[in-house]
Design a protein around this motif. Structure first.
Motif, PDB file in Angstrom:
ATOM      1  N   SER A   1      -7.360  -0.287   1.523  1.00  0.00           N
ATOM      2  CA  SER A   1      -7.484   0.566   2.724  1.00  0.00           C
ATOM      3  C   SER A   1      -6.707   1.851   2.548  1.00  0.00           C
ATOM      4  O   SER A   1      -5.807   2.169   3.337  1.00  0.00           O
TER       5      SER A   1
ATOM      6  N   GLY B   1      -1.165   2.435   8.882  1.00  0.00           N
ATOM      7  CA  GLY B   1      -2.424   1.709   9.058  1.00  0.00           C
ATOM      8  C   GLY B   1      -2.581   1.161  10.465  1.00  0.00           C
ATOM      9  O   GLY B   1      -3.494   0.381  10.722  1.00  0.00           O
TER      10      GLY B   1
ATOM     11  N   LEU C   1      -7.039  -6.124  11.253  1.00  0.00           N
ATOM     12  CA  LEU C   1      -7.199  -6.436   9.840  1.00  0.00           C
ATOM     13  C   LEU C   1      -8.360  -7.391   9.679  1.00  0.00           C
ATOM     14  O   LEU C   1      -8.490  -8.337  10.446  1.00  0.00           O
TER      15      LEU C   1
ATOM     16  N   LYS D   1      -2.213  -0.369   3.199  1.00  0.00           N
ATOM     17  CA  LYS D   1      -2.065  -1.825   3.176  1.00  0.00           C
ATOM     18  C   LYS D   1      -1.834  -2.289   1.741  1.00  0.00           C
ATOM     19  O   LYS D   1      -2.278  -1.642   0.787  1.00  0.00           O
TER      20      LYS D   1
END
Lengths: 152, 289
Positions: free
Chosen positions: B104, B127, B167, B108
Motif C-alpha cells: 500500500s 495509512g 485494512l 503499511k
C-alpha cells in the motif's frame, strides 16, 4: 482362517530372527502396508536392512502407537524413555524408519537427533558426531552470508 | 511375488545400513527430516556443517511447515514483481517473509514473526484517515527514529480527535490482536544526542476516556473506552480488541478507529505512530504489552 483383525505377520530381520506382529500394528510401516495391499502371501516378510536389535525396538514402538487405549500424554512419556538410547542407535532407528517408511517413528527419532545436535556449535557438532567438513573457508563463509537473515 | 516384495528387497539396497551408523551415513532425505525439527536459526547454523547438510537445508520439506498455510497467496500479493511463487523455494519465501515487506505504498508493512510463525502488520498514521491531519494548527508531522516508518503525527490541540483505518488482508487462520501505538507528550531528540526530552507541559484533555473500536468482516465488533493518561512520556500499545480469522484464503476486512470527540474540552499533546496487528501467540511471547 483367522478374521482380518487378528491376522498376524512374520517379520524377518536381516540376521534371520522372526518376529510375530499383528497385521493391524505392522501396517503403520507404509512399506509393509503396501506389501500387504499388493497381496503378498509370503510366510515371512524379509526386512533386509533391519537387524533384530532394531526390529525389536520398532515393534515395541509400533505396538505402543497402535494401542488405542494409550493417551497422548502416555505416548509422550513413552517417547521420552524410548529415545534414551546411545546416539548411534538413534541414527540406526532413523535409517530403519526411513527404510520401512514409518512416519511416527521417523518423527520421534529425528526430533531426538535434532535436540541432541542443536545444543552445540558447528565445530563442536563436527567433533562430537564425526562429521567431515568438505567446505573450503570461502565456501563456508558464503553459506554463512547466505543465511544472515535467520539470525536477525 | 508382487511388486511390493521386490521393492522391499531391492529398493535402498545401495544404502548399506552399518551396525554402528554415523550421521554421515544418513541419506540427505533423513538429514532434511532432522532439520525440519529445528528452528530457522538452528537450521541455518547446521547448514554450515558440510555440503550434505547444506543441500538438505535447502529442501522444501524443511521450510514448508514453517510457512503460513496461505503463503502462496501472500507471495502473489507481496512479491508480484519477483515472479510467481513456483520459481521461489520455500526457504526463499520464508527468508523474504521474515523481513518487513512494504505494501500500500509505504504506509503499511507485513512480516512473518520468526518466533511464533505468525503474520504481523503495521500501519503507519499515513495509512489512516485522521480528521484535520493536514491542518497545521492541529497536527504536525515529525520525522523520528522512534517509529518503524520514521514518522509520527503530533496533535498540538484539537476539539475533535478522530482516527480511522481500514485494512483488507489475507491473514492466515488464527486469533489476532489490534493495537494503537501512542504516546502522551512529545519526545524530542536533538540530532546526534541520545538525550530525550519529554515535553509534558503541553499534554492536557485526557481526563476523559478515548473510544476505540474494531470491526471485522466475520461479523465481530469490539468497542471499548480507555484513559490515555496513565503512562505519559512513554510509547504504549493500546489494545483495541481481538478478531478471529477462520479462512486463510479469503481476505479479512477490518475497520478500526479511535476517537475523542467530546467538544467540551480540547485535547493536546498526543503522538500517534501506527496501528499494529499481531497474532495472539506473538503478543504472549513478546510480553511487552
Amino acid at each position: 482362517m483367522s478374521s482380518p483383525e487378528e491376522k498376524t505377520l512374520i517379520l524377518k530381520s536381516s540376521d534371520n530372527e522372526e518376529f510375530l506382529v499383528k497385521e493391524s500394528v505392522a501396517v503403520q510401516c507404509i512399506t509393509i502396508k503396501n506389501l500387504v495391499e499388493d497381496g503378498c502371501d509370503l510366510d515371512a516378510i524379509p526386512l533386509l536392512n533391519v537387524d533384530s536389535k532394531n526390529l525389536a525396538w520398532i515393534i515395541e514402538f509400533m505396538e505402543k502407537y497402535a494401542d488405542s487405549t494409550s493417551t497422548d500424554a502416555e505416548k509422550k512419556d513413552f517417547d521420552t524413555e524410548f529415545v534414551k538410547k546411545p546416539f548411534n542407535d538413534v541414527l540406526g532407528l532413523i535409517l530403519a524408519a526411513n527404510y520401512l517408511n514409518f512416519p511416527a517413528l521417523m518423527d520421534v527419532m529425528c526430533d531426538a537427533c535434532a535436540n541432541e545436535m542443536k545444543l552445540w556449535s558447528v565445530e563442536q557438532v563436527r567433533e562430537k558426531f564425526h562429521i567431515q567438513n568438505d567446505y573450503t573457508e570461502e565456501e563456508e563463509k558464503a553459506v554463512r552470508a547466505e543465511n544472515f537473515w535467520a539470525f536477525e | 511375488m508382487g511388486a511390493g516384495f521386490s521393492s522391499l528387497a531391492t529398493e535402498k539396497k545401495t544404502v548399506t545400513h552399518p551396525s554402528n551408523p554415523n550421521i554421515s551415513d544418513l541419506p540427505e532425505s533423513c538429514i532434511a527430516s532432522i532439520l525440519s525439527c529445528l528452528e530457522p536459526s538452528e537450521i541455518c547454523k547446521l547448514a554450515r556443517l558440510n555440503k550434505t547438510f547444506h543441500q538438505a537445508s535447502l529442501a522444501d520439506v524443511v521450510w514448508a511447515s514453517k510457512l503460513p498455510e496461505n503463503h502462496e497467496i501472500l507471495v502473489k500479493k507481496l512479491f508480484s514483481e519477483e515472479g510467481s511463487s513456483e520459481s521461489l523455494s520455500k526457504k526463499e519465501i520464508f527468508s523474504r517473509l521474515c523481513r518487513p515487506i512494504p505494501f500500500s505504498g509505504d504506509t503499511k508493512e507485513v512480516w512473518l514473526e520468526n518466533s511464533s510463525r505468525g503474520i504481523c502488520v503495521a500501519i503507519s498514521w499515513k495509512g489512516l484517515k485522521i480528521t484535520g491531519i493536514d491542518d497545521r494548527r492541529y497536527w504536525t508531522h515529525i520525522s523520528t527514529d522512534e517509529s518503524r516508518f520514521h514518522t509520527i503525527a503530533y496533535l498540538q490541540q484539537m476539539w475533535w480527535l478522530e482516527v480511522e483505518g481500514n485494512l483488507e488482508f489475507e491473514f492466515p487462520a488464527g486469533n489476532y490482536s489490534l493495537f494503537f501505538r501512542l504516546q502522551l507528550g512529545r519526545a524530542s531528540k536533538r540530532r546526534g544526542s541520545r538525550r530525550i526530552i519529554n515535553n509534558l507541559e503541553q499534554v492536557h484533555g485526557w481526563n476523559k476516556p478515548v473510544q476505540f473500536q474494531l470491526a471485522s468482516s466475520n461479523g465481530e465488533h469490539v468497542a471499548s473506552k480507555c484513559y490515555l493518561n496513565e503512562a505519559a512520556g512513554k510509547w504504549m500499545h493500546y489494545h483495541v480488541g481481538d478478531f478471529v480469522v477462520e479462512n486463510s484464503y479469503i481476505p479479512t476486512k477490518l475497520n478500526f478507529s479511535m476517537a475523542q470527540i467530546d467538544c467540551t474540552h480540547t485535547k493536546a499533546g498526543l503522538c500517534l505512530d501506527s496501528v499494529f496487528i499481531f497474532p495472539i501467540e506473538t503478543v504472549n511471547k513478546l510480553k511487552q504489552f
